[in-house]
Design an enzyme around this catalytic site. Structure first.
Site, PDB file in Angstrom:
ATOM      1  N   ASN A  83       0.831  -1.200   0.000  1.00  0.00           N
ATOM      2  CA  ASN A  83       0.000   0.000   0.000  1.00  0.00           C
ATOM      3  C   ASN A  83       0.859   1.240   0.000  1.00  0.00           C
ATOM      4  O   ASN A  83       1.980   1.248   0.511  1.00  0.00           O
ATOM      5  CB  ASN A  83      -0.972   0.009   1.191  1.00  0.00           C
ATOM      6  CG  ASN A  83      -0.376   0.642   2.429  1.00  0.00           C
ATOM      7  OD1 ASN A  83      -0.322   1.869   2.556  1.00  0.00           O
ATOM      8  ND2 ASN A  83       0.108  -0.188   3.350  1.00  0.00           N
ATOM      9  N   ILE A 118      -0.844   4.562   0.662  1.00  0.00           N
ATOM     10  CA  ILE A 118      -2.010   5.421   0.866  1.00  0.00           C
ATOM     11  C   ILE A 118      -1.559   6.875   1.048  1.00  0.00           C
ATOM     12  O   ILE A 118      -2.210   7.792   0.570  1.00  0.00           O
ATOM     13  CB  ILE A 118      -2.821   4.971   2.113  1.00  0.00           C
ATOM     14  CG1 ILE A 118      -3.133   3.470   2.076  1.00  0.00           C
ATOM     15  CG2 ILE A 118      -4.078   5.813   2.269  1.00  0.00           C
ATOM     16  CD1 ILE A 118      -4.012   3.018   0.960  1.00  0.00           C
ATOM     17  N   ASN A 169       2.979   7.342  15.091  1.00  0.00           N
ATOM     18  CA  ASN A 169       3.385   6.635  13.875  1.00  0.00           C
ATOM     19  C   ASN A 169       4.622   7.327  13.324  1.00  0.00           C
ATOM     20  O   ASN A 169       4.521   8.333  12.629  1.00  0.00           O
ATOM     21  CB  ASN A 169       2.239   6.646  12.863  1.00  0.00           C
ATOM     22  CG  ASN A 169       2.643   6.027  11.537  1.00  0.00           C
ATOM     23  OD1 ASN A 169       3.741   5.482  11.397  1.00  0.00           O
ATOM     24  ND2 ASN A 169       1.758   6.113  10.568  1.00  0.00           N
ATOM     25  N   CYS A 213       5.768   5.336   8.864  1.00  0.00           N
ATOM     26  CA  CYS A 213       5.080   5.170   7.580  1.00  0.00           C
ATOM     27  C   CYS A 213       6.073   5.338   6.438  1.00  0.00           C
ATOM     28  O   CYS A 213       6.721   6.380   6.334  1.00  0.00           O
ATOM     29  CB  CYS A 213       3.948   6.179   7.426  1.00  0.00           C
ATOM     30  SG  CYS A 213       3.109   5.966   5.835  1.00  0.00           S
ATOM     31  N   THR A 241       4.792  -1.392   7.959  1.00  0.00           N
ATOM     32  CA  THR A 241       5.017  -2.162   6.732  1.00  0.00           C
ATOM     33  C   THR A 241       6.481  -2.106   6.279  1.00  0.00           C
ATOM     34  O   THR A 241       7.210  -1.163   6.571  1.00  0.00           O
ATOM     35  CB  THR A 241       4.122  -1.627   5.609  1.00  0.00           C
ATOM     36  OG1 THR A 241       4.310  -0.223   5.500  1.00  0.00           O
ATOM     37  CG2 THR A 241       2.663  -1.923   5.902  1.00  0.00           C
ATOM     38  N   GLY A 264       1.812  -7.829  12.285  1.00  0.00           N
ATOM     39  CA  GLY A 264       2.428  -8.117  10.995  1.00  0.00           C
ATOM     40  C   GLY A 264       1.983  -9.487  10.524  1.00  0.00           C
ATOM     41  O   GLY A 264       2.515 -10.507  10.961  1.00  0.00           O
ATOM     42  N   GLY A 285      -4.307  -6.360  10.984  1.00  0.00           N
ATOM     43  CA  GLY A 285      -4.542  -5.362   9.943  1.00  0.00           C
ATOM     44  C   GLY A 285      -5.116  -5.958   8.681  1.00  0.00           C
ATOM     45  O   GLY A 285      -6.340  -6.066   8.515  1.00  0.00           O
TER      46      GLY A 285
END
Ligand SMILES: Cc1cc2nc3c(=O)[nH]c(=O)nc-3n(C[C@H](O)[C@H](O)[C@H](O)COP(=O)(O)OP(=O)(O)OC[C@H]3O[C@@H](n4cnc5c(N)ncnc54)[C@H](O)[C@@H]3O)c2cc1C
Ligand SMILES: Cc1cc2nc3c(=O)[nH]c(=O)nc-3n(C[C@H](O)[C@H](O)[C@H](O)COP(=O)(O)O)c2cc1C
Ligand code: FES
Lengths: 330, 320
Positions: free
Chosen positions: A70, A72, A128, A131, A194, A244, A266
């Site tokens: 992803n 996003i 976070n 990312c 990720t 994960g 997730g």
């Protein structure tokens, strides 16, 4: 007797050790009607920034072998809208709410943390700093232990809420990074975000994702995630939240045994909206089969170097009920 | 823009009632690359919860049986696959899907047999093809009431497997007594199987087919050319019946872009169903963003679409 799934750690109280992973459950509302929100251990919302963020150009996602990429770009409607509309709705749904925080600068992270400090119904913050899909913020802090230290210290000053720091796997020394954020005042660490990955469309000769690379999640990353949780749980003194590629109760039990006090689910939720509830039920089945009375007894059993924080039992008189076990049609 | 909470969405097990490869009818088609490559499949499901309330343009998010039957794609399909509802029979409690076999997900669905059970979420899609005042299309046009179907001339434009959702739309429009004209575009003779279901539909006011490869009984060229002609003849049409005209389209992006341009030129309202890759299908992951001309620029195909007002989509830029 029904095994006890309740855990308390870092100021959090959860009736199951299974939460949603940020960015995969929206603001909860999107999944209302497909899963009983109040049966989920905690709901971690999509990253919230000071101002609305547009997100990246499409295509933003692509399925890969046993996983997905992803990019996003942390699309979100911003703090104001979150406080006005999304948060009150979610709080009324009955699950503890953990707010994932993102920003472009330490000041932005601190401002969001400050604004959420007094917001009714927020159980904890998750910073976070991991990312891989934005130019500024995210990994720019999370891959450099000293930048991460500064950012977490700034947030620590701004909030008395439990502060979880979400770590990236895209570093060589995840344990060293974890130690620095704990030094800066993190109450718990969560991992993994990720892994940087990519896919190429050979017909067009171009990357599939508009931004080139993206973040890999799903079953493909589970062994990597588990090893990182194992290493971090042997390095820090605070509780660890593991995630994960968790798809089943068995996967979750692996993370608990590696040293996680709780887990997050997730990508599995995209496939099975009831996954966070189903997996809690499967953990309970495992505990019953193996004669464990409490899920906390699993934490760290497979990790000889385990020294991370442990959960404690929810007090017996606590009104939180074990309310797991959704069905396909709920 | 309100956040939909998907409260009315159903998730459950749907039994496969019909699963068949659509074979070209008539004399065997001559060989060509495209004839060999494309394969279409029709899937019927028992899902009364969906059949009773699906609106044209909405889709189902289908969990495909694990394992690519051809063994070409290890570890896939993993995610659900979005498929439009092709037809629905509320009395029988069944819905149908019509899809092209493209990869591991659709290949796995094509390998199902009657009696198999699929895990389905739906109907999804906050923006359907607006037919009556109860349909609330999203975005810039939210709140606008579509024309009364009885006085409406509806031009349905479908390219390839994009014809799939137009069958249900044509049926619903027909029941509402609109005048329905279907313009269908396919690549070659073998793809005409996609048009066949429309011949069985009662009360169509017209069905015109274009094939890119010359084929008897079809016009040569692109479906957009058919629309251009149709729109240029409108003044005459309107002379007979001055009802409003609405274009509804589904197909490849370049086709939709052209449909949008033509409709704007003719001053006709147009609705298009667009595609993006999806993960959650319910608005949670923000994966299916489509660029629009509005602010903020991205809207979600699963939550706000898949049907949008043609003028709302940003057709330009680097996107394919
Ligand atoms: C709302 C919606 C409704 C749809 N309805 C239908 C339908 O009625 N009939 C039908 O045949 N198909 C439909 N599709 C497309 C269908 O979902 C994809 O063809 C399918 O997911 C492909 O899965 P796969 O595993 O077979 O192939 P994959 O290996 O996943 O993909 C094969 C090829 O298709 C492309 N692709 C995959 N997903 C999409 C997508 N969502 N949009 C555009 N290209 C894609 C890939 O880039 C690749 O080139 C719809 C898509 C959406 C978003
Ligand atoms: C579509 C998508 C969006 C995500 N968005 C966020 C986010 O906003 N903030 C964050 O901290 N992690 C985000 N993540 C990472 C997940 O929370 C999680 O760490 C990761 O996906 C691994 O878990 P999984 O394999 O169970 O999905 C996102 C993941 C996905 C797949
Ligand atoms: S597919 Fe997840 S938001 Fe649309």
């Amino acid at each position: 007797m029904r095994p006890d799934l309740g855990v308390a750690f870092a100021g959090l109280r959860m009736k199951t050790p299974v939460m949603t992973a940020s960015g995969t459950f929206g603001y909860g509302r999107e999944y209302a009607g497909l899963v009983n929100l109040s049966a989920i251990g905690a709901i971690v919302v999509k990253g919230v920034s000071l101002e609305p963020w547009e997100g990246n150009r499409p295509p933003r996602i692509i399925e890969t072998a046993s996983g997905m990429l992803n990019s996003i770009g942390l699309e979100n409607p911003g703090l104001e809208r979150f406080l006005e509309a999304d948060l009150p709705w979610l709080v009324s749904s009955g699950a503890p709410v953990i707010v994932n925080v993102v920003g472009r600068t330490p000041t932005e992270y601190r401002e969001v943390a400050r604004a959420l400090d007094g917001a009714p119904g927020v159980a904890a913050l998750e910073a976070n700093i991991s990312c891989p899909n934005v130019e500024e913020g995210g990994l720019a802090f999370g891959a450099d232990p000293e930048a991460a230290y500064g950012l977490v210290a700034a947030m620590r000053e701004a909030t008395s809420l439990p502060l979880i720091v979400k770590l990236t796997p895209n570093v060589t020394d995840v344990a060293g990074l974890a130690k620095r954020v704990v030094d800066a005042g993190a109450d718990a660490v969560s991992l993994i975000n990720t892994l940087v990955g990519m896919a190429i469309d050979v017909e067009s000769g171009r990357a599939v994702l508009a931004r080139g690379t993206g973040g890999l999640s799903g079953p493909a990353v589970k062994p990597v995630a588990l090893a990182m949780v194992y290493r971090v749980a042997a390095a820090v003194s605070v509780p660890v939240i593991g995630m994960g590629g968790i798809w089943t109760g068995r996967d979750a039990v692996e993370f608990l045994m590696a040293g996680a006090s709780a887990v997050a689910v997730g990508t599995a939720t995209f496939v099975d909206p009831s996954a966070p509830v189903r997996i809690a039920g499967e953990i309970a089945e495992f505990l019953a089969r193996r004669g464990y009375g409490w899920v906390g007894d699993l934490v760290g059993v497979a990790n000889p170097g385990f020294r991370a924080g442990r959960p404690s039992r929810l007090a017996d008189e606590d009104p939180v009920r074990n309310n797991q076990g959704g069905t396909l049609d709920d | 823009m309100g956040v939909s909470d998907n409260k009315g969405t159903w998730r459950g097990r749907a039994e496969v009632t019909d699963s068949r490869r659509l074979a070209p009818s008539g004399p065997a088609a001559g060989y060509s690359e495209s004839n060999q490559a494309r394969s279409y499949h029709r899937l019927g499901l028992k899902a009364p919860e969906v059949a009773g309330r699906v609106r044209p343009g909405q889709f189902l998010h289908v969990l495909c049986p694990p394992g690519d039957p051809r063994g070409h794609s290890p570890g896939r399909p993993l995610l659900r696959r979005p498929l439009s509802v092709h037809d629905a029979d509320p009395q029988a409690g069944t819905v149908e899907m019509l899809f092209e076999v493209r990869g591991p997900g659709t290949a796995a669905l094509a390998a199902t047999l009657p009696g198999d059970v699929l895990d389905v979420v739906g109907p999804l899609g906050g923006g359907c093809f607006p037919v009556s005042g109860d349909d609330r299309p999203s975005g810039a046009t939210a709140g606008r009431t579509p024309p009364e179907p009885r006085s409406l001339t509806a031009i349905l434009v479908g390219g390839g497997v994009g014809l799939a959702p137009l069958l249900l739309l044509a049926r619903v429009l027909g029941t509402a007594r609109a005048r329905v004209r279907v313009l269908a575009g396919v690549a070659s003779r073998a793809d005409l199987v996609l048009v066949e279901p429309f011949y069985a539909l009662p009360g169509l006011s017209g069905l015109v087919v274009a094939t890119e490869e010359r084929t008897a009984g079809a016009e040569p060229g692109l479906v957009a050319d058919l629309l251009a002609r149709e729109l240029s003849e409108l003044p005459g049409l309107r002379g007979v019946d001055p009802g409003p005209v609405v274009v509804y389209a589904c197909g490849p992006r370049p086709m939709l872009r052209e449909v949008s341009r033509l409709a704007r030129g003719a001053g006709v309202e147009a609705w298009v169903s667009v595609e993006e890759r999806m993960a959650c299908g319910v608005g949670a992951c923000r994966g299916c963003a489509v660029r629009t001309t509005g602010r903020p620029p991205y809207r979600l195909v699963c939550r706000d679409g898949p049907v949008f007002a043609a003028g709302e989509i940003d057709w330009g830029g680097a996107e394919p």
